[in-house]
Design an enzyme around this catalytic site. Structure first.
Site, mmCIF file in Angstrom:
data_model
loop_
_atom_site.group_PDB
_atom_site.id
_atom_site.type_symbol
_atom_site.label_atom_id
_atom_site.label_comp_id
_atom_site.label_asym_id
_atom_site.label_seq_id
_atom_site.Cartn_x
_atom_site.Cartn_y
_atom_site.Cartn_z
ATOM 1 N N LYS A 13 106.886 106.674 -21.189
ATOM 2 C CA LYS A 13 105.824 106.026 -21.688
ATOM 3 C C LYS A 13 104.837 105.542 -20.622
ATOM 4 O O LYS A 13 103.675 105.643 -20.638
ATOM 5 C CB LYS A 13 106.093 104.873 -22.613
ATOM 6 C CG LYS A 13 106.817 105.048 -23.913
ATOM 7 C CD LYS A 13 107.065 103.753 -24.751
ATOM 8 C CE LYS A 13 107.835 102.829 -24.018
ATOM 9 N NZ LYS A 13 109.186 102.929 -23.934
ATOM 10 N N ARG A 88 107.195 96.466 -30.233
ATOM 11 C CA ARG A 88 108.676 96.674 -30.451
ATOM 12 C C ARG A 88 109.205 96.243 -31.443
ATOM 13 O O ARG A 88 110.680 96.344 -31.635
ATOM 14 C CB ARG A 88 109.280 96.036 -29.136
ATOM 15 C CG ARG A 88 109.545 97.111 -27.800
ATOM 16 C CD ARG A 88 110.017 96.086 -26.838
ATOM 17 N NE ARG A 88 110.851 96.867 -25.880
ATOM 18 C CZ ARG A 88 110.119 97.256 -24.587
ATOM 19 N NH1 ARG A 88 108.872 96.975 -24.344
ATOM 20 N NH2 ARG A 88 110.827 97.935 -23.841
ATOM 21 N N ARG A 127 115.372 107.835 -11.993
ATOM 22 C CA ARG A 127 114.027 106.659 -11.478
ATOM 23 C C ARG A 127 114.827 105.942 -10.659
ATOM 24 O O ARG A 127 113.815 105.749 -9.904
ATOM 25 C CB ARG A 127 113.640 106.196 -12.974
ATOM 26 C CG ARG A 127 112.775 105.041 -12.875
ATOM 27 C CD ARG A 127 111.788 104.788 -14.190
ATOM 28 N NE ARG A 127 112.254 103.729 -14.991
ATOM 29 C CZ ARG A 127 111.945 103.328 -15.939
ATOM 30 N NH1 ARG A 127 111.015 103.942 -16.695
ATOM 31 N NH2 ARG A 127 112.561 102.395 -16.693
ATOM 32 N N ARG A 139 113.906 98.304 -10.508
ATOM 33 C CA ARG A 139 114.076 97.255 -11.726
ATOM 34 C C ARG A 139 115.414 96.977 -11.999
ATOM 35 O O ARG A 139 116.335 97.759 -11.991
ATOM 36 C CB ARG A 139 113.159 98.030 -12.858
ATOM 37 C CG ARG A 139 111.750 97.986 -12.915
ATOM 38 C CD ARG A 139 111.527 98.703 -13.978
ATOM 39 N NE ARG A 139 111.737 98.303 -15.537
ATOM 40 C CZ ARG A 139 111.396 98.733 -16.522
ATOM 41 N NH1 ARG A 139 110.295 99.543 -16.483
ATOM 42 N NH2 ARG A 139 111.986 97.979 -17.514
ATOM 43 N N ARG A 150 119.344 97.850 -23.448
ATOM 44 C CA ARG A 150 118.002 98.102 -23.770
ATOM 45 C C ARG A 150 117.896 99.266 -24.951
ATOM 46 O O ARG A 150 117.153 98.967 -25.907
ATOM 47 C CB ARG A 150 117.377 98.425 -22.429
ATOM 48 C CG ARG A 150 116.923 97.164 -21.701
ATOM 49 C CD ARG A 150 116.407 97.551 -20.297
ATOM 50 N NE ARG A 150 115.280 98.327 -20.344
ATOM 51 C CZ ARG A 150 114.885 99.162 -19.305
ATOM 52 N NH1 ARG A 150 115.687 99.355 -18.173
ATOM 53 N NH2 ARG A 150 113.667 99.646 -19.558
HETATM 54 P P1 AMP Z 1 109.562 97.563 -20.430
HETATM 55 O O1 AMP Z 1 108.981 97.720 -18.780
HETATM 56 O O2 AMP Z 1 108.703 98.035 -21.577
HETATM 57 O O3 AMP Z 1 110.888 98.504 -20.441
HETATM 58 O O4 AMP Z 1 110.289 96.355 -20.821
HETATM 59 C C1 AMP Z 1 111.229 95.589 -19.862
HETATM 60 C C2 AMP Z 1 111.657 94.608 -20.632
HETATM 61 O O5 AMP Z 1 110.672 93.618 -21.058
HETATM 62 C C3 AMP Z 1 112.378 94.724 -22.039
HETATM 63 O O6 AMP Z 1 113.711 95.019 -21.856
HETATM 64 C C4 AMP Z 1 112.296 93.361 -22.614
HETATM 65 O O7 AMP Z 1 113.156 92.430 -22.118
HETATM 66 C C5 AMP Z 1 110.923 93.131 -22.276
HETATM 67 N N1 AMP Z 1 109.766 93.416 -23.220
HETATM 68 C C6 AMP Z 1 108.850 94.092 -22.898
HETATM 69 N N2 AMP Z 1 107.976 94.471 -23.934
HETATM 70 C C7 AMP Z 1 108.443 93.684 -25.084
HETATM 71 C C8 AMP Z 1 108.003 93.586 -26.085
HETATM 72 N N3 AMP Z 1 106.859 94.197 -26.755
HETATM 73 N N4 AMP Z 1 108.823 92.853 -27.065
HETATM 74 C C9 AMP Z 1 109.807 92.153 -26.583
HETATM 75 N N5 AMP Z 1 110.256 92.089 -25.301
HETATM 76 C C10 AMP Z 1 109.640 92.918 -24.540
#
Ligand code: AMP
Length: 196
Positions: A13, A88, A127, A139, A150
């Protein structure tokens, strides 16, 4: 253009969103990036979110909805945005519907990157290795064990978001197992029509 990109963590994404930003000139709104920035800056939201993110769990709906409500009100998001990592949960999707309705705005597309989950842990290991090779930070939640958490959170809470949009006739699926350029090509073919 107002677009949502759905798909599990590691589906691509973020990579695709960056290409769409270049092509369509609208900002990428990644709640993950915004939360990481809040953690790095030590803001109250960051302090609340850090442990949850480190564990690979979802931050509360209240926090992320607040972040998105503020962000889509900013000047650069007026002509559109690409949502990456939000919504989400169904509660987040409903809150977004309400926010957009309040502003008299509509989504142009909701696209799900459909990927084979068996390959995702390897993708994430790659990655992390690529980032390391470039001397970029890795990360913390790209650790394989946290990544599995996750993915479990995705399957438990987020997998229902695509059907939410499908029921409303708004969802388009794109095969995210293809090479990165082929996925971009498929997205451009769909979105050029919307942007025309
Ligand atoms: P991402 O970079 O989208 O993989 O997000 C990294 C982490 O941020 C996730 O594993 C969640 O802990 C938190 N996070 C990001 N977006 C959301 C969301 N829309 N709702 C809840 N937690 C989120």
């Amino acid at each position: 253009m107002r677009l949502i990109l759905l798909g599990p963590p590691g589906a691509g994404k973020g990579t695709q969103a960056k290409r769409l930003v270049e092509r369509y000139g609208v900002p990428q709104l990644s709640t993950g990036d915004m939360l990481r920035a809040a953690v790095a800056a030590g803001t109250p939201v960051g302090l609340k979110a850090k442990a949850v993110m480190d564990a690979g769990q979802l931050v509360s709906d209240e926090i992320v909805i607040g972040i998105i409500a503020d962000r889509i009100g900013e000047e650069d998001a007026r002509k559109g945005f690409i949502l990456d990592g939000f919504p989400r949960t169904v509660a987040q999707a409903e809150a977004l519907d309400a926010l957009l309705a309040q502003k008299g705005l509509k989504l142009d597309a909701v696209i799900e990157l459909v990927v084979d989950q068996d390959g995702l842990v390897n993708r994430i290991i790659n990655r992390a290795n690529e980032s390391r090779a470039k001397g970029e930070p890795v990360r913390a939640d790209d650790d394989p064990d946290v990544f599995r958490t996750r993915l479990a959170a995705y399957n438990r809470d987020t997998a229902v978001v695509a059907p939410y949009y499908e029921k409303k006739g708004q969802l388009t699926k794109v095969d995210g197992n293809q090479p990165i350029d082929a996925v971009s090509g498929a997205l451009f073919a769909l979105l050029d029509k919307v942007d025309a």
